[in-house]
Design a protein around this motif. Structure first.
Motif, mmCIF file in Angstrom:
data_model
loop_
_atom_site.group_PDB
_atom_site.id
_atom_site.type_symbol
_atom_site.label_atom_id
_atom_site.label_comp_id
_atom_site.label_asym_id
_atom_site.label_seq_id
_atom_site.Cartn_x
_atom_site.Cartn_y
_atom_site.Cartn_z
ATOM 1 N N CYS B 73 -1.769 3.625 1.621
ATOM 2 C CA CYS B 73 -0.398 3.578 1.096
ATOM 3 C C CYS B 73 -0.372 3.517 -0.426
ATOM 4 C CB CYS B 73 0.369 2.412 1.695
ATOM 5 S SG CYS B 73 0.106 0.860 0.839
ATOM 6 N N CYS B 100 -2.806 -6.710 5.861
ATOM 7 C CA CYS B 100 -2.974 -5.415 6.544
ATOM 8 C C CYS B 100 -4.302 -4.819 6.085
ATOM 9 C CB CYS B 100 -1.822 -4.458 6.250
ATOM 10 S SG CYS B 100 -1.879 -3.790 4.585
ATOM 11 N N SER B 102 -4.929 -2.041 4.616
ATOM 12 C CA SER B 102 -4.897 -1.440 3.279
ATOM 13 C C SER B 102 -5.043 -2.504 2.204
ATOM 14 C CB SER B 102 -3.593 -0.676 3.068
ATOM 15 O OG SER B 102 -3.453 0.276 4.080
ATOM 16 N N ILE B 236 9.523 -1.408 4.134
ATOM 17 C CA ILE B 236 8.701 -2.234 3.253
ATOM 18 C C ILE B 236 9.338 -2.314 1.871
ATOM 19 C CG2 ILE B 236 6.480 -2.309 2.019
ATOM 20 C CD1 ILE B 236 6.062 -3.146 4.861
ATOM 21 N N THR B 321 7.229 3.580 4.519
ATOM 22 C CA THR B 321 6.279 3.820 3.433
ATOM 23 C C THR B 321 5.099 4.576 4.022
ATOM 24 O OG1 THR B 321 6.952 1.845 2.249
ATOM 25 C CG2 THR B 321 4.774 2.704 1.734
ATOM 26 N N ASP B 325 0.396 1.400 8.364
ATOM 27 C CA ASP B 325 0.104 1.153 9.782
ATOM 28 C C ASP B 325 1.063 0.163 10.432
ATOM 29 O OD1 ASP B 325 -2.044 2.847 9.888
ATOM 30 O OD2 ASP B 325 -3.571 1.295 10.166
HETATM 31 S S1 SF4 Z 1 1.862 -3.314 4.979
HETATM 32 FE FE1 SF4 Z 1 1.982 -1.121 4.759
HETATM 33 S S2 SF4 Z 1 2.963 -0.698 2.791
HETATM 34 FE FE2 SF4 Z 1 2.283 -2.840 2.815
HETATM 35 S S3 SF4 Z 1 0.309 -2.810 1.825
HETATM 36 FE FE3 SF4 Z 1 -0.061 -2.658 4.036
HETATM 37 S S4 SF4 Z 1 -0.132 -0.447 4.482
HETATM 38 FE FE4 SF4 Z 1 0.757 -0.724 2.432
#
Ligand code: SF4
Lengths: 411, 372
Positions: B73, B100, B102, B236, B321, B325
């Motif tokens: 993201c 998460c 990411s 988000i 976004t 995920d």
């Molecule tokens: S929750 Fe979604 S938008 Fe937020 S940091 Fe994680 S992957 Fe990125």
């Protein structure tokens, strides 16, 4: 008819590791199906969830990741993904999840049947995406979910607090499952299961370490297949026996100067990432055609669940490949590269796995520098065939081969 | 000041986070960056520093691409990009909760890419409801505290935390009230609403509460504007000016949101009885209805249609976004729940690198036809 067709193939020696390992993997589905037919509760289980729990409780579980890999390898990955996408699941999501959520909906797959679950067991030491996927299964199928949260260790080793947290969850799940299924925890059985797991792990570690021999006694693609047993069945007595057989066969290969890698082993690489199941043959022959043997992967290290105490077992679950920080992940791989005389690193940038790929560029750069080896990446996916380009793969692997060749000339 | 003047003030701050940071640094204050989600800002505040939210920026990504594959993201990539490009220079540390995949990867990348800013991970227990979750959460708050003590060269004092908790609860309450008041006043534009939420990230909470309270009074003093189409927004991040301009030009009135950078952040207060750090732990245990938090009963799925109905929204807009995920997993179920509740819904995908919003506009225009 079917019998006759089968007979035309050379029979697999029932004493061989291949036969034994294949049987264990197939039996997992059969046992769960039989248990379900008997009216017992069966579960779906995340691949790095502590197998000691269902095994000790005598609960049959199936592994959706394993099923998804099987479905993808047999060519139905895209069809299944598209079923999930029609329900609104983004095609950016993990393809194993999409395949399994599709299966949960249509409840059938001729590529790999699996009984429907009465509960799900989830652990995020592989990724957080697991939680989301299993939450959805629990809601859609209206069944209970049990989780063990194993966060990313941001320190080099997991902290005592993390081990305590995970241990408490381990027992919480045990008690929850006892209540749900009526099965009883038995410390003696637990001891046996732990011994089985350690025995299988020791044999696995020994077998995979044999790649240090030149040429390696095995083709690294074997690891991708055999690892399924390590993931899902290492708590069973048969797993240890089968892994020891595998080890003996590979030792035998060393003595005889043979290998399951056919052809001359000109270059030795480490492969990073989950296999591209829909293109297993293409990815494998792309290497073989250039005399490249993938001698090791992180799987070689990942399933060494050889522990001597409960805390040590928990610690190992906290140290599975995607649960450790960059430095620990890097150092484990550097050790594998050095121990196995690796000359190049081939990275599968796996579209399905944000966790595995998230810091891969930086980590592979650091590994390349530390080991003084070239690093090449290709784009692919563990189950969705739409995310792989054979042309790109060929070009990248060719590039890697050329650098390794040039390095050899200089050295 | 009039409502519009106060909105303009929020817009000014929302658009210039670096100016805010420079202002605080010039005052001799220290700044600690807080990445999404639920960073324990009360702790930072209690230690005398200013927590400032970092959610990337609307821009093209270049340097971060050396660290991330393309399919991560743009929020987390943006954080690393800005760090590499010295936009955060002067910050004493960054706290990054890892809720998460990411964010987990981003933390490791930030550490390597921006070594000049101390990286302080906050590991939250997802299995947070039982005592073992509370204990682990507290242990990790203590780790964050000891890292902050080093980064800020100051000592933590739990008594001061009690004061900060009150300030933050007060701010939460003001933000909730603002959202309620804005729901009654269709003249409050999507952009104005967004500016109020966004400016909160770049000010001390005490300062922001004061503005928001004045704003609430000023809006209440206005005659509610002409009715526009009431909608509920989930996602988000929805701070893009282009996106808000589409909402506004399409005549949409956001009556409530389930947006991580907006209302999700203000739903839960810390209790005030008991040891302050335990209160903060309790706050996290009580936080839910969010795609990034383990949700065994998937209450988040039901919350969206329930709130949409409660606030009289005619439709639900999911602002996804790209590559998120957690949101992508919740979406199909929420959509199903909205369908079952008879609430029309639509999804638009955004990305902080996006420059063309035509597709979003077309989708929303078609959706409005459905609503009317
Ligand atoms: S929750 Fe979604 S938008 Fe937020 S940091 Fe994680 S992957 Fe990125």
């Amino acid at each position: 008819m079917a019998e006759e067709v089968k007979k035309q193939r050379p029979p697999v020696d029932p004493n061989s590791a291949k036969y034994k390992l294949g049987k264990i993997a197939a039996d997992a589905y059969a046992l769960a199906t039989e248990a379900k037919a008997r009216g017992e509760m069966v579960g779906w289980c995340a691949s790095n969830f502590p197998v000691e729990i269902p095994e000790t409780l005598g609960l049959s579980v199936c592994y959706p990741e394993n099923q998804a890999a099987g479905i993808a390898a047999r060519g139905a990955g895209q069809t299944m993904c598209e079923i999930a996408e029609a329900d609104g699941y983004s095609n950016d999501l993990c393809a194993y999840a999409r395949v399994n959520l599709a299966f949960a909906k249509i409840r059938e797959s001729k590529e790999q049947p699996m009984p429907m679950p009465d509960f799900v067991l989830c652990c995020n030491n592989i990724c957080d995406c697991m939680f989301k996927w299993y939450e959805n299964l629990a809601r859609e199928l209206n069944i209970p979910i049990f989780i063990i949260d194993i966060p990313l260790s941001t320190t080099y080793e997991p902290t005592n607090e993390e081990i305590e947290y995970v241990s408490a969850q381990f027992w919480d799940v045990v008690h929850g499952l006892e209540k749900l299924t009526g099965k009883k925890w038995d410390d003696e059985k637990f001891k046996q299961v732990m011994e089985n797991s350690c025995r299988a792990s020791r044999a696995w570690l020994k077998a995979t370490s044999l790649a240090c021999h030149k040429p390696s006694p095995f083709n690294g693609f074997d690891l991708l297949n055999h690892m399924a047993v390590m993931v899902t069945a290492r708590g069973k007595a048969e797993a240890g026996e089968a892994m020891e057989t595998l080890c003996r066969e590979w030792e035998e290969n060393i003595k005889n100067g043979t290998s399951t890698y056919r052809g001359e082993e000109k270059h030795r690489i480490m492969f990073e990432g989950i296999a591209c199941w829909p293109y297993l043959r293409v990815t494998s022959s792309g290497l073989k055609n250039r005399g490249i043997n993938m001698v090791t992967t992180i799987y070689a290290d990942a399933f060494g669940f050889d522990y001597h105490s409960f805390d040590e077992m928990i610690k190992l679950y906290c140290m599975t490949p995607n649960a450790i920080n960059l430095e620990q992940s890097r150092d484990k791989r550097i050790r594998l590269c050095k121990d196995n005389h690796v000359e190049g690193l081939l990275v599968h940038t796996n579209r399905s796995c944000k966790m595995w790929s998230g810091f891969m560029p930086e980590m592979s750069r650091q590994i390349g520098e530390a080991c003084n080896i070239p690093v090449v990446a290709f784009d692919g996916d563990q189950a969705d065939p739409r995310n792989f380009s054979e042309a790109q793969y060929e070009t990248r692997v060719q590039g890697l081969a050329e650098i390794m060749e040039a390095n050899k000339e200089v050295r | 000041m009039t409502a519009n003047e106060l909105f303009a003030k929020c817009a000014e701050i929302a658009q210039n986070p670096r100016a805010q940071m420079d202002k605080y640094l010039a005052q001799g204050k220290k700044v600690v960056l807080t990445a999404p989600y639920y960073a324990p800002e009360e702790i930072v505040d209690s230690m005398g520093a200013v927590p400032m939210g970092v959610w990337g920026a609307d821009m093209e990504l270049n340097d971060s691409k050396k660290f991330f594959p393309t399919f991560i993201c743009s929020i987390v990539q943006g954080i690393v990009e800005l760090g590499i490009n010295h936009v955060y220079d002067g910050a004493s540390a960054i706290i990054m909760p890892m809720l998460c995949d990411s964010l987990k990867g981003a933390g490791q990348n930030f550490k390597a890419a921006v070594p000049s800013i101390p990286f302080i991970p906050m590991t939250y227990p997802q299995n947070r409801f039982a005592d073992f979750g509370a204990k682990y959460c507290k242990a990790n708050y203590l780790t964050v505290i000891s890292e902050l003590e080093k980064a800020l060269a100051t000592e933590f004092d739990e008594a001061k935390l009690a004061g900060s908790i009150k300030v933050f609860n007060d701010h939460n309450q003001a933000m909730r009230e603002f959202a309620e008041v804005a729901a009654m006043h269709p003249e409050v534009t999507a952009q104005q609403r967004s500016d109020v939420f966004k400016s909160a990230m770049f000010m001390t909470k005490a300062e922001h509460t004061a503005i928001v309270r004045q704003l609430i009074d000023a809006i209440k003093a206005q005659e509610p504007g002409k009715g526009r189409i009431p909608v509920y927004v989930s996602g988000i991040l929805t701070d893009s000016p282009e996106l808000n301009a589409i909402f506004d030009s399409c005549g949409l009135h956001i009556v409530m949101d389930d947006v991580a950078a907006q209302s999700r952040a203000y739903r839960t207060d810390a209790p005030v009885e008991g040891a302050p750090l335990d209160c903060l732990v309790k706050k996290f245990q009580n936080t839910g209805n969010d795609s990034v938090l383990y949700d065994p009963l998937k209450k988040h799925v039901d919350l969206v249609p329930d709130q949409a109905k409660q606030y009289g929204a005619k439709g639900v807009i999911f602002v996804l976004t790209k590559f998120c995920d957690p949101e992508e997993f919740d979406y199909p179920l929420i959509k199903k729940a909205c369908d079952a509740a008879g609430i029309p819904s639509v999804q638009i995908e955004i990305d902080r690198q996006m420059v063309r919003y035509e597709q979003a506009r077309t989708i929303l225009e078609a959706f409005i036809d459905v609503l009317s």
